[in-house]
Motif scaffolding. Sequence first.
Motif, PDB file in Angstrom:
ATOM      1  N   GLU A  42       0.831  -1.210   0.000  1.00 31.24           N
ATOM      2  CA  GLU A  42       0.000   0.000   0.000  1.00 31.24           C
ATOM      3  C   GLU A  42       0.861   1.253   0.000  1.00 31.24           C
ATOM      4  N   ALA A  43       1.978   1.172   0.725  1.00 31.42           N
ATOM      5  CA  ALA A  43       2.868   2.336   0.738  1.00 31.42           C
ATOM      6  C   ALA A  43       3.461   2.585  -0.646  1.00 31.42           C
ATOM      7  N   LEU A  44       3.695   1.497  -1.363  1.00 34.28           N
ATOM      8  CA  LEU A  44       4.301   1.622  -2.688  1.00 34.28           C
ATOM      9  C   LEU A  44       3.289   2.050  -3.751  1.00 34.28           C
ATOM     10  N   VAL A  45       2.146   1.381  -3.749  1.00 32.70           N
ATOM     11  CA  VAL A  45       1.177   1.571  -4.837  1.00 32.70           C
ATOM     12  C   VAL A  45       0.111   2.614  -4.485  1.00 32.70           C
ATOM     13  N   GLY A  46      -0.167   2.771  -3.194  1.00 38.30           N
ATOM     14  CA  GLY A  46      -1.231   3.684  -2.778  1.00 38.30           C
ATOM     15  C   GLY A  46      -1.150   5.062  -3.417  1.00 38.30           C
ATOM     16  N   PRO A  47       0.030   5.702  -3.391  1.00 39.69           N
ATOM     17  CA  PRO A  47       0.118   7.045  -3.992  1.00 39.69           C
ATOM     18  C   PRO A  47      -0.114   7.051  -5.504  1.00 39.69           C
ATOM     19  N   LEU A  48      -0.067   5.857  -6.101  1.00 40.95           N
ATOM     20  CA  LEU A  48      -0.222   5.793  -7.561  1.00 40.95           C
ATOM     21  C   LEU A  48      -1.661   5.528  -7.978  1.00 40.95           C
ATOM     22  N   VAL A  49      -2.534   5.293  -6.995  1.00 45.84           N
ATOM     23  CA  VAL A  49      -3.912   4.938  -7.333  1.00 45.84           C
ATOM     24  C   VAL A  49      -4.621   6.107  -8.028  1.00 45.84           C
ATOM     25  N   GLU A  50      -4.459   7.300  -7.468  1.00 45.38           N
ATOM     26  CA  GLU A  50      -5.162   8.437  -8.080  1.00 45.38           C
ATOM     27  C   GLU A  50      -4.664   8.731  -9.494  1.00 45.38           C
ATOM     28  N   PRO A  51      -3.328   8.832  -9.717  1.00 47.54           N
ATOM     29  CA  PRO A  51      -2.907   9.019 -11.114  1.00 47.54           C
ATOM     30  C   PRO A  51      -3.339   7.874 -12.015  1.00 47.54           C
ATOM     31  N   GLY A  52      -3.356   6.664 -11.452  1.00 44.73           N
ATOM     32  CA  GLY A  52      -3.813   5.529 -12.257  1.00 44.73           C
ATOM     33  C   GLY A  52      -5.274   5.670 -12.625  1.00 44.73           C
ATOM     34  N   LEU A  53      -6.084   6.095 -11.648  1.00 43.54           N
ATOM     35  CA  LEU A  53      -7.510   6.287 -11.914  1.00 43.54           C
ATOM     36  C   LEU A  53      -7.720   7.389 -12.953  1.00 43.54           C
ATOM     37  N   ARG A  54      -6.943   8.444 -12.838  1.00 42.24           N
ATOM     38  CA  ARG A  54      -7.087   9.549 -13.799  1.00 42.24           C
ATOM     39  C   ARG A  54      -6.653   9.114 -15.201  1.00 42.24           C
ATOM     40  N   LEU A  55      -5.590   8.336 -15.255  1.00 45.11           N
ATOM     41  CA  LEU A  55      -5.165   7.818 -16.561  1.00 45.11           C
ATOM     42  C   LEU A  55      -6.270   6.941 -17.165  1.00 45.11           C
ATOM     43  N   ALA A  56      -6.826   6.059 -16.333  1.00 42.20           N
ATOM     44  CA  ALA A  56      -7.884   5.168 -16.827  1.00 42.20           C
ATOM     45  C   ALA A  56      -9.090   5.977 -17.301  1.00 42.20           C
ATOM     46  N   TYR A  57      -9.399   7.031 -16.568  1.00 43.48           N
ATOM     47  CA  TYR A  57     -10.541   7.860 -16.950  1.00 43.48           C
ATOM     48  C   TYR A  57     -10.279   8.573 -18.274  1.00 43.48           C
ATOM     49  N   SER A  58      -9.038   9.015 -18.453  1.00 43.20           N
ATOM     50  CA  SER A  58      -8.716   9.696 -19.718  1.00 43.20           C
ATOM     51  C   SER A  58      -8.801   8.726 -20.883  1.00 43.20           C
ATOM     52  N   MET A  59      -8.533   7.459 -20.627  1.00 36.55           N
ATOM     53  CA  MET A  59      -8.551   6.475 -21.709  1.00 36.55           C
ATOM     54  C   MET A  59      -9.957   5.936 -21.964  1.00 36.55           C
ATOM     55  N   LEU A  60     -10.727   5.726 -20.883  1.00 38.12           N
ATOM     56  CA  LEU A  60     -12.024   5.068 -21.029  1.00 38.12           C
ATOM     57  C   LEU A  60     -13.189   6.057 -21.068  1.00 38.12           C
ATOM     58  N   GLY A  61     -13.019   7.198 -20.388  1.00 36.99           N
ATOM     59  CA  GLY A  61     -14.069   8.208 -20.421  1.00 36.99           C
ATOM     60  C   GLY A  61     -15.276   7.912 -19.567  1.00 36.99           C
ATOM     61  N   ASP A  62     -15.177   6.936 -18.688  1.00 37.48           N
ATOM     62  CA  ASP A  62     -16.316   6.575 -17.854  1.00 37.48           C
ATOM     63  C   ASP A  62     -15.774   6.237 -16.464  1.00 37.48           C
ATOM     64  N   ARG A  63     -16.338   6.880 -15.431  1.00 39.60           N
ATOM     65  CA  ARG A  63     -15.758   6.710 -14.102  1.00 39.60           C
ATOM     66  C   ARG A  63     -15.864   5.274 -13.605  1.00 39.60           C
ATOM     67  N   ALA A  64     -17.021   4.668 -13.791  1.00 41.21           N
ATOM     68  CA  ALA A  64     -17.200   3.301 -13.291  1.00 41.21           C
ATOM     69  C   ALA A  64     -16.213   2.350 -13.971  1.00 41.21           C
ATOM     70  N   GLU A  65     -16.060   2.522 -15.273  1.00 40.87           N
ATOM     71  CA  GLU A  65     -15.108   1.673 -16.004  1.00 40.87           C
ATOM     72  C   GLU A  65     -13.681   1.949 -15.523  1.00 40.87           C
ATOM     73  N   ALA A  66     -13.396   3.229 -15.302  1.00 42.94           N
ATOM     74  CA  ALA A  66     -12.049   3.600 -14.867  1.00 42.94           C
ATOM     75  C   ALA A  66     -11.742   3.003 -13.492  1.00 42.94           C
ATOM     76  N   GLU A  67     -12.732   3.025 -12.595  1.00 43.01           N
ATOM     77  CA  GLU A  67     -12.511   2.436 -11.269  1.00 43.01           C
ATOM     78  C   GLU A  67     -12.323   0.929 -11.373  1.00 43.01           C
ATOM     79  N   ASP A  68     -13.126   0.291 -12.218  1.00 40.22           N
ATOM     80  CA  ASP A  68     -12.963  -1.155 -12.423  1.00 40.22           C
ATOM     81  C   ASP A  68     -11.554  -1.476 -12.909  1.00 40.22           C
ATOM     82  N   ALA A  69     -11.109  -0.688 -13.886  1.00 37.69           N
ATOM     83  CA  ALA A  69      -9.783  -0.941 -14.469  1.00 37.69           C
ATOM     84  C   ALA A  69      -8.691  -0.730 -13.428  1.00 37.69           C
TER      85      ALA A  69
END
Lengths: 165, 393
Positions: A14-41
């Motif tokens: 969690e210490a390693l990956v936790g800070p990367l969750v938000e940028p990861g979610l934002r990247l997924a959202y930019s690629m998929l365009g849907d929040r639910a899909e982005a959270e799933d990804a």
Amino acid sequence: MSGDAPRVAEQEFEALVGPLVEPGLRLAYSMLGDRAEAEDATQEAITKAWRNLGRLRDRDQARPWFLAIVANQCRNMRRTRWFRTVRLPAFFQPNSAATEMDRIDIERALGRLSMGDRQILFMHYYLDLPIEEIALSLGISRAAAKGRIYRACHRLRPGLLEEDI
Amino acid sequence: MTLRDDIRAGFDRKQATLGEVGDARHRLMQDALAARDHASHRAQWAAGIAAVLIAAIVITTFALIRGVGRPHATPAASPTATAQNLGVSDSTPILVIRESSAYQKIDAITWDGKAVGKLPFDAGDSISNPAANLFASAGTIRDRTGAVVASGSFGAKFFSGTWADDEVHFCLMTPFDTPGAGGVPTTLKLFDARAGTARDVLQIGTVNNQSFVTVAACSVEFDRAVVVQSAGQGIGTAQYWVVELSTGKILWTHNFQESKALPVQIVSSRDGQTIAESQGLTSTLFGLDGAVIGHIAGSVQIFCWDGSLALVDPGTGGGPATIVRISDGSTVWSGPTGSGFYVYSYAAQPDGASLAVGLHNPANTDVKGFTPVDLYIVAPDGHVVAEMKDIYW
């Protein structure tokens, strides 16, 4: 292994990956365009990151490593759930007033890019990742990453010169 | 504002619609770690389930091959051959050209003009998907190895479908071969060539002895199709509809049935977002919502993949074929001048912005009814990446 070992491993993860969750979610959202899909990804990417943590040899490269997993997961979701993810988000609809031939607004242009182009532009211009990290994340050379950014920009604005980028 | 500012502003506005993400880190992390345990248990089940599924797929495949459900695509057994003569990965888009000495033999070139080998099968009457890794005829769909991926009824004599931009699906109007004086309502179907499945999108248009219905664009990526009802004798357009593939909803339509003007030809960008109505020597461009976005002198033949460029045929005696930038109407490339040069064939580079243009050259000689062309692969800046003379394409 002691009884605390799994919990310690989780804390380290969690210490390693936790800070990367938000940028990861934002990247997924930019690629998929849907929040639910982005959270799933993103959630699936975290699970995969946990399973594959042993393959991460250099902890300093956790960010490109994790973002690569997120991007791959987005592409997989796009392949398997096309009919749910293909709808254009309202964001990517053109401004109805923009009917002039010489005006292609940036949102529409971004929406028309391929998922891969949006990924690399998002990493470079929004997340401000260094070229080295983008290259690592995409599994390509630094020169190739620069080339792909240039080509993505060119597809966004065909009249661009290299010095504009 | 710099390009960086522009792009960042675009992403900023998009990210603003994501809403609050403060809780995401903790919630997604917890959910993922909880799912991890289920996933590991699932993995044990997965092997067993996979074995059952494989058996079911084999049984289903045999059932479908027996002809159940035509015109639905029928998946074939997994291909075993390999395109040994082709030196690129299956996902690398190629252009296929024909040898002047042997029309049925197909050479492959990549979009940078490099020859990369031959396809090991006869694809003389096939229509390929944009990347040219699937080849459809009226009854079969083959991959680059020549292995049959699916079989079914996809056209009366030739493939009547329109490949989608995801390289896997295609749109097809059915029925395509039951004309009658009274006409038959047609249905837009979306096929998955790899899975061998199809579904109805909506009933729209009519096929009869005088008129037929085609699909000008089939975009899985942008959830759109453009369906065109021809006018009498198949000349020009009576009406066209822009529809949402996932729901069958008609987004907008133009109807020319009352028009006494010249025949109208419809060309759509691959995603259905930009449509050119060419009438005489003028094309009017329509955007996402059906509003006019501009005019171009000449007849639009094709848009590049991202819709930013159009190949324009000026018409007889009107000068050379050109590639025009949609945003400002500027010409980025002009073909050779002179009488007898005209646009014969064309293609858009998948996920790129190059265009391939096959021009009839009066210096070339038809052989057995086949017309050779001069092929130009033109980059979005107008630079000719490759030029090949006197080939079949």
